[in-house]
Design an enzyme around this catalytic site. Structure first.
Site, PDB file in Angstrom:
ATOM      1  CD  GLU A  39      -2.597   1.399   2.574  1.00  0.00           C
ATOM      2  OE1 GLU A  39      -2.864   2.549   2.986  1.00  0.00           O
ATOM      3  OE2 GLU A  39      -2.940   0.348   3.171  1.00  0.00           O
ATOM      4  NE  ARG A  43      -0.497   8.773   5.515  1.00  0.00           N
ATOM      5  CZ  ARG A  43      -0.578   8.258   6.739  1.00  0.00           C
ATOM      6  NH1 ARG A  43       0.483   8.286   7.524  1.00  0.00           N
ATOM      7  NH2 ARG A  43      -1.697   7.703   7.173  1.00  0.00           N
ATOM      8  CE  LYS A 127      -6.272   2.583   6.928  1.00  0.00           C
ATOM      9  NZ  LYS A 127      -5.572   3.583   6.095  1.00  0.00           N
TER      10      LYS A 127
END
Length: 204
Positions: A39, A43, A127
């Site tokens: 993943e 960011r 999630k």
């Protein structure tokens, strides 16, 4: 989305990269250790360049993109044909974009109400974030109890020593964790350590 690969990997490395040249060696190191999924989070300023580098290499690793929080990011991920996206939290507008772009997604939730809302929109894997700060294994048991058909990928603050407690829950498919490809190993291009961390993760 290939859920079998998520289960086999057990721990999904959550990584923030800003150097496209690192993408392929990192993915190679993870595969060598038995982890077939990554993943990459949005960011960093060059996150999409990193994602594109893996796509251009036609790398066999299962490519997920995390920290997806708006429609534009969903559309760009769809255009890059990533394998799935992950959101930290999920609004109705974000779900609309996910479904309109026909992209596989693991939407983020932290409460029972949010979990039920995702079931209503057709999701059966979510999630749980931020896992440790939101109550950890105890909270996840409580949320999952009345929702037996919902599966979880808990992520957030989960260290190496916490993983087994989450994986022992029947509702947990895999766990997200940053320790597999930690910042020090990435900065030093220490692929052997990352491969060893991956082996440790799949042995948990």
């Amino acid at each position: 989305m290939d859920r079998t690969r998520l289960k086999q990997s057990q721990v999904v490395p959550v990584v923030a990269l800003d150097d496209p040249d690192v993408a392929v060696p990192l993915a190679d190191a993870l595969l060598a250790g038995g982890i077939g999924v990554i993943e990459l989070t949005l960011r960093t300023p060059r996150a999409f360049d990193v994602i594109d580098a893996l796509r251009q290499a036609d790398h066999p690793i299962m490519l997920g993109v995390g920290t997806v929080i708006n429609t534009q990011q969903v559309e760009r991920c769809a255009a890059l044909a990533v394998d799935f996206i992950v959101t930290p939290g999920t609004t109705a507008k974000l779900v609309d974009a996910i479904q309109a772009n026909n992209v596989a997604a693991i939407p983020g939730i932290s409460t029972v109400g949010e979990a039920v809302a995702m079931i209503e929109r057709g999701f059966d894997l979510v999630k749980f974030f931020p896992a440790e700060a939101a109550g950890g294994v105890g909270a996840l048991k409580a949320i999952g109890g009345p929702l037996p058909d919902l599966s979880f990928m808990p992520t957030g603050g989960i260290g190496r020593d916490d993983v087994r407690r989450y994986l022992d829950l029947s509702s947990v498919v895999c766990v997200g964790g940053s320790w597999v490809a930690d910042k020090t190993a990435l900065a030093n291009h220490d692929w052997s350590t990352i491969t060893q961390n991956a082996r440790s993760a799949t042995a948990l």
